[in-house]
Scaffold this active site. Structure first.
Site, PDB file in Angstrom:
ATOM      1  CD  GLN A  14      -2.510   1.544   2.534  1.00  0.00           C
ATOM      2  OE1 GLN A  14      -2.040   1.080   3.577  1.00  0.00           O
ATOM      3  NE2 GLN A  14      -3.519   2.389   2.526  1.00  0.00           N
ATOM      4  CE1 TYR A 141       2.121  -3.835  11.496  1.00  0.00           C
ATOM      5  CE2 TYR A 141       0.495  -2.627  12.766  1.00  0.00           C
ATOM      6  CZ  TYR A 141       1.420  -2.674  11.749  1.00  0.00           C
ATOM      7  OH  TYR A 141       1.637  -1.549  10.980  1.00  0.00           O
TER       8      TYR A 141
HETATM    9  N1  SER Z   1      -2.893   0.328   9.351  1.00  0.00           N
HETATM   10  C1  SER Z   1      -2.358  -0.552  10.346  1.00  0.00           C
HETATM   11  C2  SER Z   1      -3.298  -1.624  10.684  1.00  0.00           C
HETATM   12  O1  SER Z   1      -4.482  -1.371  10.659  1.00  0.00           O
HETATM   13  C3  SER Z   1      -2.010   0.222  11.590  1.00  0.00           C
HETATM   14  O2  SER Z   1      -0.704   0.642  11.484  1.00  0.00           O
HETATM   15  O3  SER Z   1      -2.885  -2.693  11.016  1.00  0.00           O
END
Ligand code: SER
Length: 318
Positions: A14, A141
């Protein structure tokens, strides 16, 4: 033209898609090497296929092209990461280690590492979350990004490797599709509106999250990377902000321009992730250190998204 040679890792993603184009516009096509785990255009001498887990191949690409700056954008995002925590940890942290080690060994001068609002979790003020708030993320994450921030700082302190980082909010753009994130809804909603479809939103209508328009995200990245090193007081990762809104607010902004647009709300597991994140971000340190200021608020972003997507959807429907 600059003497620098840039490597973008995750160039088909992206942010990578748009960043690669911006860097090429500024520094010349051949000075920016795009890499991705997916195939590139056949015959493109400025593309190399690269799996971030393969340090040997990464070193080979860096040496072959005389790379001086790496933008490391490959990662598994928040929602997708929860389906496979251990592989996500491996890819997100090993990928960064490989970049840091290859940079250290092969004379790369600067590295960009994207962090995220996902580093925040319990125990922070939700509004205007400060730069130095406690970091207790709830997703794998987020955990991998906190570790990445600390390792970036470690490589700077220990080896003088000039690693720079931003905590991106949800990034919204017309140029590319997000994948596997919790903030992805804010891009998907525009595509459904343009296609004349009802949007099924996976977050509750009142879930406020920090977001940034792609143009601002790219500008912030380039500004940070071009800032004189002595201006930078944060070597973990800088808070940056563009705007904050809820699904209901963005739906209303779209409806103002596309009156028939409809949204239904069917929250899923991503609701809990969103609720663990801030509503808005205090980015005053970035403003003070390297002059950051976003150009797009929600209304300006909505106008620009629709103007660009209208062209694309009109061509598709021809
Ligand atoms: N855009 C990312 C996510 O939603 C956040 O950094 O995981």
């Amino acid at each position: 033209m600059s003497q620098d040679k840039f490597l973008v890792i995750g160039a088909a993603g992206q942010i990578g898609t748009v960043l690669t184009e911006s860097l090429r516009k500024k520094h010349g096509y051949g000075n920016v090497i795009a890499t991705d785990i997916r195939d590139g255009k056949p015959g493109d001498a400025s593309f190399e296929k690269l799996d971030v887990m393969d340090i040997g191949r990464m070193a080979e690409v860096v040496k072959k092209h005389g790379i001086t700056q790496i933008f490391h954008l490959a990662a598994i995002l928040s929602a997708k990461g929860e389906a496979a925590p251990i592989p996500t940890w491996d890819i997100n942290t090993k990928g960064l280690f490989n970049v840091l080690e290859v940079s250290r060994e092969h004379g790369v001068a600067k590295v960009f590492f994207p962090s995220s609002i996902a580093v925040f979790g319990e125990g922070v003020p939700k509004d205007n979350t400060p730069q130095d708030a406690v970091l207790k993320p709830s997703t794998v994450y987020g955990i991998s990004k906190v570790a990445g921030e600390l390792w970036s700082q470690y490589y700077w302190n220990r080896y003088g490797l000039d690693v720079r980082s931003l905590r991106y909010p949800g990034v919204i753009g017309y140029q590319s599709e997000p994948g596997g994130g919790t903030t992805d809804y804010a891009v998907d909603i525009f595509h459904k509106a343009m296609a004349g479809q009802v949007y099924k939103c996976f977050l509750k209508e009142d879930t406020m999250l920090p977001m940034i328009y792609m143009d601002d995200a790219i500008r912030a990245t380039m500004m940070l990377m071009e800032a004189p090193p002595e201006k930078l007081t944060v070597r973990t990762s800088y808070n940056v902000a563009g705007m904050s809104f809820t699904p209901a607010e963005i739906a209303q902004a779209i409806k103002k321009r596309i009156p028939d647009f409809k949204v239904v709300y069917e929250p899923d597991f991503r609701q809990a992730i969103a609720e663990s994140w801030p509503h808005s971000i205090d980015d005053s340190q970035a403003r003070q250190d390297w002059g950051w200021k976003p150009a797009f608020d929600m209304e300006a972003m909505t106008d620009d998204m629709i103007a660009h997507l209208q062209v694309r959807y009109a061509i598709q429907n021809c």
